[in-house]
Design a protein around this motif. Structure first.
Motif, PDB file in Angstrom:
ATOM      1  N   VAL A 198       0.832  -1.208   0.000  1.00  0.00           N
ATOM      2  CA  VAL A 198       0.000   0.000   0.000  1.00  0.00           C
ATOM      3  C   VAL A 198       0.863   1.253   0.000  1.00  0.00           C
ATOM      4  CG1 VAL A 198      -2.019  -1.087   1.067  1.00  0.00           C
ATOM      5  CG2 VAL A 198      -0.259  -0.061   2.509  1.00  0.00           C
ATOM      6  N   GLN A 199       2.093   1.137  -0.436  1.00  0.00           N
ATOM      7  CA  GLN A 199       3.000   2.277  -0.402  1.00  0.00           C
ATOM      8  C   GLN A 199       2.570   3.389  -1.347  1.00  0.00           C
ATOM      9  OE1 GLN A 199       5.167   2.609   2.047  1.00  0.00           O
ATOM     10  NE2 GLN A 199       4.292   0.663   2.678  1.00  0.00           N
ATOM     11  N   ASN A 200       1.938   3.062  -2.465  1.00  0.00           N
ATOM     12  CA  ASN A 200       1.443   4.114  -3.369  1.00  0.00           C
ATOM     13  C   ASN A 200       0.380   4.954  -2.679  1.00  0.00           C
ATOM     14  OD1 ASN A 200       3.121   3.043  -5.293  1.00  0.00           O
ATOM     15  ND2 ASN A 200       1.499   2.005  -6.417  1.00  0.00           N
ATOM     16  N   VAL A 201      -0.493   4.298  -1.939  1.00  0.00           N
ATOM     17  CA  VAL A 201      -1.537   5.012  -1.202  1.00  0.00           C
ATOM     18  C   VAL A 201      -0.903   5.884  -0.126  1.00  0.00           C
ATOM     19  CG1 VAL A 201      -3.534   4.741   0.313  1.00  0.00           C
ATOM     20  CG2 VAL A 201      -3.249   3.235  -1.663  1.00  0.00           C
ATOM     21  N   ASN A 202       0.063   5.332   0.603  1.00  0.00           N
ATOM     22  CA  ASN A 202       0.733   6.104   1.653  1.00  0.00           C
ATOM     23  C   ASN A 202       1.442   7.322   1.078  1.00  0.00           C
ATOM     24  OD1 ASN A 202      -0.119   4.269   3.571  1.00  0.00           O
ATOM     25  ND2 ASN A 202       1.782   3.109   3.546  1.00  0.00           N
ATOM     26  N   ASN A 203       2.067   7.152  -0.095  1.00  0.00           N
ATOM     27  CA  ASN A 203       2.775   8.258  -0.726  1.00  0.00           C
ATOM     28  C   ASN A 203       1.806   9.340  -1.182  1.00  0.00           C
ATOM     29  OD1 ASN A 203       4.112   9.605  -3.254  1.00  0.00           O
ATOM     30  ND2 ASN A 203       5.761   8.756  -2.006  1.00  0.00           N
ATOM     31  N   MET A 204       0.677   8.940  -1.767  1.00  0.00           N
ATOM     32  CA  MET A 204      -0.339   9.906  -2.194  1.00  0.00           C
ATOM     33  C   MET A 204      -0.891  10.646  -0.977  1.00  0.00           C
ATOM     34  SD  MET A 204      -2.221  11.260  -4.662  1.00  0.00           S
ATOM     35  CE  MET A 204      -2.326  10.182  -6.058  1.00  0.00           C
ATOM     36  N   MET A 252       0.689  11.315   1.790  1.00  0.00           N
ATOM     37  CA  MET A 252       1.710  12.266   2.224  1.00  0.00           C
ATOM     38  C   MET A 252       1.698  13.526   1.349  1.00  0.00           C
ATOM     39  SD  MET A 252       5.841  12.027   2.021  1.00  0.00           S
ATOM     40  CE  MET A 252       5.656  12.073   0.253  1.00  0.00           C
ATOM     41  N   ARG A 253       1.599  13.331   0.019  1.00  0.00           N
ATOM     42  CA  ARG A 253       1.581  14.484  -0.886  1.00  0.00           C
ATOM     43  C   ARG A 253       0.326  15.332  -0.693  1.00  0.00           C
ATOM     44  NH1 ARG A 253       2.876  10.466  -4.576  1.00  0.00           N
ATOM     45  NH2 ARG A 253       1.047  10.913  -5.835  1.00  0.00           N
ATOM     46  N   LEU A 254      -0.818  14.684  -0.463  1.00  0.00           N
ATOM     47  CA  LEU A 254      -2.062  15.424  -0.230  1.00  0.00           C
ATOM     48  C   LEU A 254      -1.984  16.213   1.070  1.00  0.00           C
ATOM     49  CD1 LEU A 254      -4.976  16.184  -0.878  1.00  0.00           C
ATOM     50  CD2 LEU A 254      -5.682  14.036   0.212  1.00  0.00           C
ATOM     51  N   LEU A 273      -5.628  17.005  -7.576  1.00  0.00           N
ATOM     52  CA  LEU A 273      -5.564  15.978  -8.620  1.00  0.00           C
ATOM     53  C   LEU A 273      -5.115  16.553  -9.956  1.00  0.00           C
ATOM     54  CD1 LEU A 273      -8.644  13.783  -7.756  1.00  0.00           C
ATOM     55  CD2 LEU A 273      -6.234  13.226  -7.481  1.00  0.00           C
ATOM     56  N   VAL A 274      -5.557  17.755 -10.282  1.00  0.00           N
ATOM     57  CA  VAL A 274      -5.099  18.383 -11.523  1.00  0.00           C
ATOM     58  C   VAL A 274      -3.598  18.621 -11.458  1.00  0.00           C
ATOM     59  CG1 VAL A 274      -5.187  20.508 -12.899  1.00  0.00           C
ATOM     60  CG2 VAL A 274      -7.293  19.417 -12.153  1.00  0.00           C
ATOM     61  N   LEU A 275      -3.114  19.128 -10.339  1.00  0.00           N
ATOM     62  CA  LEU A 275      -1.673  19.358 -10.189  1.00  0.00           C
ATOM     63  C   LEU A 275      -0.891  18.052 -10.284  1.00  0.00           C
ATOM     64  CD1 LEU A 275      -1.652  22.041  -7.357  1.00  0.00           C
ATOM     65  CD2 LEU A 275      -1.249  22.391  -9.805  1.00  0.00           C
ATOM     66  N   GLU A 276      -1.427  16.983  -9.713  1.00  0.00           N
ATOM     67  CA  GLU A 276      -0.780  15.676  -9.795  1.00  0.00           C
ATOM     68  C   GLU A 276      -0.688  15.198 -11.243  1.00  0.00           C
ATOM     69  OE1 GLU A 276       0.433  13.132  -7.412  1.00  0.00           O
ATOM     70  OE2 GLU A 276       0.737  15.058  -6.427  1.00  0.00           O
ATOM     71  N   LYS A 277      -1.744  15.409 -12.006  1.00  0.00           N
ATOM     72  CA  LYS A 277      -1.762  14.937 -13.387  1.00  0.00           C
ATOM     73  C   LYS A 277      -0.797  15.700 -14.290  1.00  0.00           C
ATOM     74  CE  LYS A 277      -6.411  13.143 -13.286  1.00  0.00           C
ATOM     75  NZ  LYS A 277      -6.714  11.956 -14.012  1.00  0.00           N
TER      76      LYS A 277
END
Length: 112
Positions: free
Chosen positions: A39-45, A47-49, A72-76
């Motif tokens: 679940v590291q992708n979720v944890n990383n997202m 943290m960024r949020l 989400l727009v900035l992430e994309k």
């Protein structure tokens, strides 16, 4: 496929929705299952949020969806150099910018 910690509520959810459940025990230091599931992708997202939201010193829940859309727009577009993507992100930061945005894209497409 549902990847989560070993809390029993996740197991019940997976069973009720006929999902395969890959679980790990974070309290014992386990971060992956079968060297693939994590679940590291979720944890990383997450943290960024949190970092993005911290810059506002709190937000009204009334506008939370707008902040999430902005994030989400900035992430994309964060690794994009496309002018249209960047202009789109700026335009969607404000609903009133739609007409200006449409004209800018129209002008860019005519020039190319």
């Amino acid at each position: 496929m549902l990847c989560s910690d070993s809390h029993r509520s996740y197991g019940a959810f997976a069973k009720a929705n006929t999902l395969t459940h890959k679980k790990f025990n974070a309290s014992k230091g386990q971060r992956t299952v079968d060297k693939v599931y994590h679940v590291q992708n979720v944890n990383n997202m997450d943290m960024r949020l949190r970092k993005f939201m911290d810059s506002f010193n709190g937000v009204a829940t009334k506008y939370l969806q707008n902040y999430l859309n902005w994030f989400l727009v900035l992430e994309k577009i964060k690794n994009s150099t496309s002018k249209i993507k960047i202009i789109t992100a700026i335009a969607f930061a404000s609903n009133s910018a739609w007409y200006e945005h449409k004209q800018q894209i129209f002008n860019m497409l005519i020039r190319t």
